[in-house]
Design an enzyme around this catalytic site. Structure first.
Site, short mmCIF file in Angstrom:
data_model
loop_
_atom_site.label_atom_id
_atom_site.label_comp_id
_atom_site.label_asym_id
_atom_site.label_seq_id
_atom_site.Cartn_x
_atom_site.Cartn_y
_atom_site.Cartn_z
N ARG A 47 0.85 -1.21 0.00
CA ARG A 47 0.00 0.00 0.00
C ARG A 47 0.88 1.26 0.00
O ARG A 47 0.56 2.26 -0.63
CB ARG A 47 -0.97 0.00 1.20
CG ARG A 47 -1.70 1.31 1.38
CD ARG A 47 -3.03 1.19 2.11
NE ARG A 47 -2.99 0.42 3.34
CZ ARG A 47 -2.39 0.79 4.48
NH1 ARG A 47 -1.76 1.95 4.57
NH2 ARG A 47 -2.40 0.00 5.53
N TYR A 99 -14.63 18.21 -16.70
CA TYR A 99 -15.01 16.81 -16.91
C TYR A 99 -16.13 16.46 -15.93
O TYR A 99 -16.01 16.70 -14.74
CB TYR A 99 -13.78 15.91 -16.69
CG TYR A 99 -14.09 14.44 -16.64
CD1 TYR A 99 -14.43 13.75 -17.80
CD2 TYR A 99 -14.06 13.74 -15.44
CE1 TYR A 99 -14.73 12.40 -17.75
CE2 TYR A 99 -14.36 12.39 -15.38
CZ TYR A 99 -14.69 11.72 -16.54
OH TYR A 99 -15.00 10.39 -16.48
N ASP A 171 -5.41 19.39 -15.63
CA ASP A 171 -5.79 18.05 -16.10
C ASP A 171 -5.31 17.95 -17.54
O ASP A 171 -5.86 18.57 -18.44
CB ASP A 171 -7.31 17.86 -15.99
CG ASP A 171 -7.74 16.43 -16.32
OD1 ASP A 171 -7.06 15.79 -17.15
OD2 ASP A 171 -8.74 15.97 -15.77
N LYS A 196 -6.71 6.82 -20.23
CA LYS A 196 -6.87 7.30 -21.60
C LYS A 196 -5.56 7.08 -22.38
O LYS A 196 -5.14 5.96 -22.55
CB LYS A 196 -7.32 8.75 -21.58
CG LYS A 196 -8.50 9.03 -20.59
CD LYS A 196 -9.79 8.37 -20.99
CE LYS A 196 -10.89 8.44 -19.92
NZ LYS A 196 -11.13 9.71 -19.30
C1 LIG Z 1 -11.58 10.07 -17.89
C2 LIG Z 1 -11.21 11.37 -17.30
C3 LIG Z 1 -11.09 11.56 -15.92
C4 LIG Z 1 -11.44 10.47 -14.93
O1 LIG Z 1 -10.65 9.34 -15.06
P1 LIG Z 1 -11.15 7.88 -14.58
O2 LIG Z 1 -9.95 7.03 -14.71
O3 LIG Z 1 -12.29 7.49 -15.47
O4 LIG Z 1 -11.62 8.01 -13.16
C5 LIG Z 1 -10.69 12.80 -15.46
N1 LIG Z 1 -10.43 13.82 -16.30
C6 LIG Z 1 -10.55 13.69 -17.64
C7 LIG Z 1 -10.24 14.85 -18.52
C8 LIG Z 1 -10.95 12.47 -18.19
O5 LIG Z 1 -11.09 12.35 -19.50
#
Ligand SMILES: *Cc1c(COP(=O)(O)O)cnc(C)c1O
Length: 373
Positions: A47, A99, A171, A196
């Site tokens: 952890r 988002y 982000d 992503k």
């Molecule tokens: C997908 C996404 C998130 C969240 O990510 P998860 O892994 O689905 O929790 C946050 N910010 C952006 C811009 C995203 O495309």
């Protein structure tokens, strides 16, 4: 070192125990202590730290040009951990088209917990300046935004944050480290959904927070990560790191495909508007050209007509898959308004396209036949 080399070598060395060129997956939850009580390898309990997580954190930190990173079980919990590291009574400025999941995290979890939040149009710098309060600690920027693909001026927002003793969190999920360099533009922290482009194959959920300084805020983020344990499994870390190694090449190829598809759709009579930063017609094209290295592989299109017309296009495609998310090798198409919250302002005729790694001529042919109705 250049990004292509960092993506492959950072954080990684051949396994000293076996000579394995690719890191083994270390599933062990616990690590041996020496007779003198020491932990010679630095690992105690998974952890707190795990070899696969360490490789992932070091490599993504390196490719973003940061000093350290904390990996999480999702992009959403990476964002939540930054907010948890603040204190009740602190104020956060977030984009009005943040988002959707991050917006829900703010309004449903952190406002009741005691954070104050203002949602502002980040492309309007005066509106951001007016929203700043004495207790403002954090400005969150997501550029390009999703699904409206608005571009915010990261450098200006960083300056504004710093003049007011606040930090800028970027982000960088949509452009990826190959398409945009937030630290060079003044951001203090970068968050990614590694789900992503970084993982890149639509087969792992994960997130990461990268910092440019090991300051008190990052120490709190690390503390929450290791005490709470919302961490990715060793296998998820291994998958994400495997994906990272091809990121520079995937991003360039997907961007090339996206640019050709954006141009095709822009000139198609069934399409009202294409929202893509690489097009001259994008409202912030000049800023995007200055700020972004690549225009990326995500775009939105407004189909001429209503929701039914947009749904029909999505129904007609064969190669594109009707699914949410983006960043993988498969091209995806999604009607956004119908999966967002009921009060969404996303246009009903909007489709979001995530362009993958297929041959672009095949993708264009698929869209061409889908638009003939
Ligand atoms: C997908 C996404 C998130 C969240 O990510 P998860 O892994 O689905 O929790 C946050 N910010 C952006 C811009 C995203 O495309």
């Amino acid at each position: 070192m250049k990004p292509e080399t960092i993506a492959i070598h950072a954080g990684h060395q051949n396994d000293p125990a076996t000579g394995a060129v690719i890191a083994p997956i270390h599933l062990s939850t616990t690590f041996e202590r020496q007779p003198d009580g020491e932990y010679p390898h630095g690992f105690v309990y998974s952890r707190n730290a795990n070899p696969n997580r360490m490789i992932l954190e070091e490599s993504i930190s390196a490719i973003e040009g940061g000093v350290a990173a904390a990996a999480f079980a999702s992009g959403s919990v990476a964002m939540m951990t930054v907010l948890q590291a603040l204190r009740p009574g602190n104020h956060v400025i977030a984009p009005e088209d943040l988002y959707y999941g991050s917006r829900k995290v703010l309004t449903e979890i952190f406002v009741p917990w005691g954070l104050e939040v203002s949602f502002v149009d980040l492309t309007n710098v005066t509106a951001v300046a007016n929203a700043i309060q004495p207790n403002s600690k954090l400005i969150i920027v997501e550029s390009p935004s999703n699904p409206m693909i608005k571009v915010a001026d990261i450098q200006t927002l960083a300056d504004l944050a710093h003049q007011n003793n606040a930090k800028l969190l970027c982000d960088n999920t949509i452009p990826s480290p190959i398409g945009q360099r937030p630290f060079a533009l003044g951001a203090d922290m970068i968050v990614h959904a590694t789900t992503k482009y970084l993982s890149g194959h639509s087969d792992v959920i994960g997130g990461i927070l990268v910092t440019r300084a090991e300051d008190d805020l990052f120490e709190r983020i690390r503390m929450i990560q290791t005490v709470g344990g919302a961490v990715p499994s060793p296998f998820d870390c291994w998958l994400a790191h495997r994906g990272l190694q091809t990121l520079p090449y995937r991003m360039r190829a997907q961007t090339n495909n996206a640019m050709l598809i954006a141009q095709f759709l822009d000139s198609h009579p069934a399409i009202e508007t294409v929202l893509y930063p690489g097009l001259l017609s994008h409202p912030q094209h000049e800023l995007a050209a200055r700020q972004m290295i690549l225009s990326g592989a995500l775009m939105s299109v407004l189909v001429k007509g209503d929701e039914a017309a947009a749904m029909q296009v999505a129904a007609n495609v064969n190669l594109f898959t009707r699914a949410t998310s983006f960043g993988g090798t498969h091209s995806l198409i999604e009607h956004r308004a119908s999966i967002e919250h009921p009060e969404t302002t996303t246009p009903r005729n909007l489709l979001r396209l995530s362009i993958g790694l297929e041959n672009v001529e095949d993708l264009i042919a698929d869209l061409q036949q889908a638009l003939l109705f």
